[in-house]
Design a protein around this motif. Structure first.
Motif, PDB file in Angstrom:
ATOM      1  N   CYS A 104       0.787  -1.006   0.062  1.00  0.00           N
ATOM      2  CA  CYS A 104       0.016  -0.092  -0.023  1.00  0.00           C
ATOM      3  C   CYS A 104       0.763   1.200  -0.024  1.00  0.00           C
ATOM      4  CB  CYS A 104      -1.044   0.153   1.249  1.00  0.00           C
ATOM      5  SG  CYS A 104      -2.302  -1.045   1.070  1.00  0.00           S
ATOM      6  N   ARG A 124      -9.788   1.823   0.900  1.00  0.00           N
ATOM      7  CA  ARG A 124     -10.205   0.434   0.489  1.00  0.00           C
ATOM      8  C   ARG A 124      -9.956   0.160  -0.663  1.00  0.00           C
ATOM      9  NH1 ARG A 124     -10.556  -4.771   2.448  1.00  0.00           N
ATOM     10  NH2 ARG A 124     -12.302  -5.886   1.105  1.00  0.00           N
ATOM     11  N   SER A 125     -10.033   1.107  -1.647  1.00  0.00           N
ATOM     12  CA  SER A 125      -9.587   1.101  -3.018  1.00  0.00           C
ATOM     13  C   SER A 125      -8.124   0.811  -3.118  1.00  0.00           C
ATOM     14  CB  SER A 125     -10.014   2.122  -4.002  1.00  0.00           C
ATOM     15  OG  SER A 125      -9.443   3.298  -3.445  1.00  0.00           O
ATOM     16  N   GLN A 127      -6.169  -0.548  -0.776  1.00  0.00           N
ATOM     17  CA  GLN A 127      -5.875  -2.097  -0.270  1.00  0.00           C
ATOM     18  C   GLN A 127      -6.227  -3.124  -1.261  1.00  0.00           C
ATOM     19  OE1 GLN A 127      -7.184  -2.639   3.875  1.00  0.00           O
ATOM     20  NE2 GLN A 127      -7.539  -0.479   4.009  1.00  0.00           N
ATOM     21  N   LEU A 128      -7.436  -2.955  -1.950  1.00  0.00           N
ATOM     22  CA  LEU A 128      -7.846  -3.690  -3.132  1.00  0.00           C
ATOM     23  C   LEU A 128      -6.522  -3.914  -3.936  1.00  0.00           C
ATOM     24  CD1 LEU A 128     -11.406  -3.420  -3.184  1.00  0.00           C
ATOM     25  CD2 LEU A 128     -10.173  -5.351  -2.077  1.00  0.00           C
TER      26      LEU A 128
END
Length: 254
Positions: A104, A124-125, A127-128
């Motif tokens: 990240c 979150r984006s 992390q994905l």
């Protein structure tokens, strides 16, 4: 032919009165893995450091996707720098953090400062995206494991995933396999080859193992005392070229 994502012309660098690079120039194209070969002190690592801006060249042009970095306004320079990632011999990861946290970090330039203070605040984006990058290097199943518990080869693959999360188009690797066993070294070089040929990145690596270079790289650039000894397809590099690079070292050692 794919375009040159990295172009270097007339690169010169001295440390005090000692010249290290003298008129070094080359291209690295999208979809190409280029290996730099040469004895210790030949200028291989200094070349990559000058390209990255870690060392300031005395003269020469470094262009990323056609943009001369020396002529870019600050914001455009930062974007060009973001598009170029470097993987070091000493793997600069945070051992107590997970592989996912470390990957990240490649996106730090793209998120607000307040959300970059702790890995817990990564969107979150991101992390994905980082998880996808780990999957691309074959480590999705180790995403939540602390980096300090991974093998050297796995840690180097995490470093590659971090460069992918940076969304770099140009990946420079400074002796990325020198601390790895032969099997792990071969795996990392195969990964760099994949990034070039499948993901169409421009990849350049400094190596001390000519056999790995000849097996995985598309082109080899030989440096001798800071000058270009050759720039050839790997299939054209033979014992006479390697002897020209390394024989002076053997003579000195004798």
């Amino acid at each position: 032919m794919d375009p040159a994502l990295l172009s270097v012309r007339g690169l010169r660098k001295s440390f005090g009165n000692r010249p290290v690079l003298n008129n070094v120039g080359f291209d690295v194209r999208a979809g190409e893995l280029v290996a730099f070969l040469g004895a210790n002190g030949s200028g291989k690592s200094t070349t990559l450091r000058c390209v990255m801006g870690i060392a300031q060249p005395d003269a020469g042009v470094v262009a990323v996707d056609g943009d001369d970095l020396a002529k870019l306004p600050w914001r455009q320079l930062q974007e060009a720098r973001r598009r170029t990632a470097m993987i070091f011999q000493k793997i600069h990861l945070v051992p107590r953090r997970t592989a996912l946290d470390n990957v990240c970090a490649g996106a730090l330039a793209r998120i607000p400062t307040g959300r970059s203070l702790s890995p817990l605040f990564f969107p979150r984006s991101i992390q994905l995206e980082a998880l996808d990058c780990l999957d691309r290097v074959g480590l999705a199943d180790r995403a939540f494991e602390r980096v300090g518990r991974l093998s050297g080869g796995q840690q180097q693959r995490v470093a590659v995933a971090r460069a992918l999360c940076q969304r770099a188009d140009v990946v420079l690797a400074d002796e990325p396999v020198s601390a790895l066993d032969p099997h792990a070294a071969d795996q990392v070089m195969a990964l760099l080859h994949h990034l070039a040929h499948v993901e169409k990145l421009a990849v350049a690596a400094v190596l001390h193992q000519p056999d790995l270079a000849l097996r995985h790289a598309d082109r080899c650039i030989g440096l001798l005392h800071g000058t270009m000894a050759f720039d050839l397809p790997s299939s054209d590099v033979g014992p006479v070229h390697l002897d020209a690079l390394y024989a002076p070292d053997r003579v000195a050692a004798a």
